[in-house]
Write an enzyme that holds these catalytic residues in place. Structure first.
Site, PDB file in Angstrom:
ATOM      1  N   HIS A 178       0.740  -1.135   0.112  1.00 11.62           N
ATOM      2  CA  HIS A 178      -0.088   0.134  -0.097  1.00 11.62           C
ATOM      3  C   HIS A 178       0.896   1.261  -0.088  1.00 11.62           C
ATOM      4  O   HIS A 178       1.960   1.116   0.302  1.00 11.62           O
ATOM      5  CB  HIS A 178      -0.964  -0.005   1.171  1.00 11.62           C
ATOM      6  CG  HIS A 178      -0.286   0.082   2.574  1.00 11.62           C
ATOM      7  ND1 HIS A 178       0.535  -1.050   3.077  1.00 11.62           N
ATOM      8  CD2 HIS A 178      -0.050   1.153   3.369  1.00 11.62           C
ATOM      9  CE1 HIS A 178       1.040  -0.507   4.347  1.00 11.62           C
ATOM     10  NE2 HIS A 178       0.646   0.697   4.558  1.00 11.62           N
TER      11      HIS A 178
ATOM     12  N   ASP B  95       0.474   4.819   1.806  1.00 13.66           N
ATOM     13  CA  ASP B  95      -0.217   5.148   3.260  1.00 13.66           C
ATOM     14  C   ASP B  95      -1.294   6.116   2.974  1.00 13.66           C
ATOM     15  O   ASP B  95      -1.170   7.334   2.239  1.00 13.66           O
ATOM     16  CB  ASP B  95       0.735   6.086   4.177  1.00 13.66           C
ATOM     17  CG  ASP B  95       1.775   5.042   4.724  1.00 13.66           C
ATOM     18  OD1 ASP B  95       1.465   3.958   4.690  1.00 13.66           O
ATOM     19  OD2 ASP B  95       2.781   5.552   4.963  1.00 13.66           O
TER      20      ASP B  95
ATOM     21  N   HIS C 273       4.896   0.086   0.311  1.00 14.77           N
ATOM     22  CA  HIS C 273       5.433  -0.652   1.265  1.00 14.77           C
ATOM     23  C   HIS C 273       4.750  -1.648   1.716  1.00 14.77           C
ATOM     24  O   HIS C 273       3.283  -1.528   1.748  1.00 14.77           O
ATOM     25  CB  HIS C 273       6.022  -0.095   2.416  1.00 14.77           C
ATOM     26  CG  HIS C 273       5.156   0.792   3.212  1.00 14.77           C
ATOM     27  ND1 HIS C 273       4.590   2.183   2.580  1.00 14.77           N
ATOM     28  CD2 HIS C 273       4.807   0.804   4.262  1.00 14.77           C
ATOM     29  CE1 HIS C 273       3.821   2.467   3.530  1.00 14.77           C
ATOM     30  NE2 HIS C 273       3.558   1.472   4.560  1.00 14.77           N
TER      31      HIS C 273
ATOM     32  N   ARG D 274       6.420   5.882  14.477  1.00 14.84           N
ATOM     33  CA  ARG D 274       6.285   5.987  13.308  1.00 14.84           C
ATOM     34  C   ARG D 274       5.833   7.663  13.380  1.00 14.84           C
ATOM     35  O   ARG D 274       4.889   8.137  14.279  1.00 14.84           O
ATOM     36  CB  ARG D 274       5.062   5.345  12.455  1.00 14.84           C
ATOM     37  CG  ARG D 274       4.643   6.152  11.211  1.00 14.84           C
ATOM     38  CD  ARG D 274       3.650   4.949  10.431  1.00 14.84           C
ATOM     39  NE  ARG D 274       3.310   5.589   9.406  1.00 14.84           N
ATOM     40  CZ  ARG D 274       2.521   5.179   8.510  1.00 14.84           C
ATOM     41  NH1 ARG D 274       2.586   3.864   8.405  1.00 14.84           N
ATOM     42  NH2 ARG D 274       1.943   5.979   7.648  1.00 14.84           N
TER      43      ARG D 274
END
Length: 291
Positions: A115, A117, A267, A282
């Site tokens: 995907h 993000d 990723h 993150r």
């Protein structure tokens, strides 16, 4: 894109770096950056070269970093505006840091499919910065795919078709994110469906290059097409855009940090470490509306 004097590689100008060491890890994308301690304030010249390396290699990696959440956030702010991740709460002491966690008893991982993000947002993120806090003894690598290459390796006929198409992206496809919400018992999170329309091929605002901008986790159909009509073409593209020769694979260690450009990459965190805990921190950087 403004770049330092460099050499031509594959018809692209690659900069000569003076303040950092840059070592590519694969032919398609990805590079390790050495000679930088991210816990310390960075000189403007170093920041500039790190940004050049990101634009050049699409995803960059740093090793042996010891960062508090506040230090990770300070580093992220050098490259953009951190944003709250949709629906999922951040750390209590640092809300703009999102914990990405898989515990020993869990079988599914967060975002465990190819995907880009949150493409269901009107302005999807420019990039993300992921830091390894607690990793399993093996497994848990992350794959990245170059979406410039995915577009450039299509036939001219399919490029022409896609250049006029708009993908409808929705949060309802993001089944792995629903799992994470359940695990966190985040009762205060909004459950409304989020939908955004973006071009199937976007132009990178800094490099001017075209990238395929569809992904299996969020893109549901093409605007003006039915889901049934869209499915054959989408299924083909979902497989094409992650061909092995478009990818790199990163093995995490404690203190590793990855910084990827969400505008031209996908990723996929590999879910092959059942029985072990994995904790990452993150930061997501806000972006512009794709065009």
């Amino acid at each position: 894109m403004e770049m330092t004097k460099g050499k031509t590689i594959d018809n692209a100008v690659r900069p000569n770096y003076r303040y950092i060491k840059v070592h590519p890890i694969a032919g398609a994308l990805g590079a390790e950056i050495q000679g930088v301690d991210l816990s310390r304030p960075l000189e403007a010249e170093v920041v500039s070269e790190i940004r050049l390396a990101l634009l050049d290699h699409l995803v960059i990696f740093f090793s042996n970093q010891e960062l508090t959440p506040q230090q990770q956030l300070a580093f992220a702010k050098l490259f953009g505006q951190p944003m709250e991740y949709p629906v999922v709460r951040g750390l209590p002491e640092c809300p703009l840091i999102t914990p990405v966690v898989k515990l020993e008893h869990e079988r599914k991982n967060f975002g465990g499919v190819w995907h880009s993000d949150t493409t269901y947002l009107e302005c999807p993120p420019m990039g993300s910065i992921l830091y390894a806090v607690d990793i399993p003894p093996y497994g848990g690598d992350t794959l990245f795919a170059n979406q410039y290459m995915a577009y450039e390796n299509l036939s001219e006929g399919l490029k022409k078709t896609l250049d006029g198409l708009v993908g409808i992206n929705t949060s309802t496809n993001a089944h792995t994110f629903k799992m994470e919400l359940d695990r966190l018992r985040n009762a205060g999170s909004s459950q409304e469906v989020i939908v955004a329309a973006h071009p199937a091929v976007r132009t990178h605002p800094e490099t001017g290059r075209k990238a395929l901008y569809l992904n299996i986790n969020h893109t549901k159909y093409f605007e003006g097409w039915t889901e049934q009509e869209s499915k054959p073409l989408l299924d083909y593209l979902f497989q094409h855009q992650v061909r092995p020769e478009f990818t790199c694979r990163f093995r995490w260690e404690h203190g590793s940090l990855a910084f990827w450009d969400n505008r031209c990459t996908q990723h996929n965190p590999v879910n092959d470490y059942h029985g072990f805990k994995r904790i990452m921190h993150r930061v997501t950087l806000s972006g512009d509306k794709p065009y």
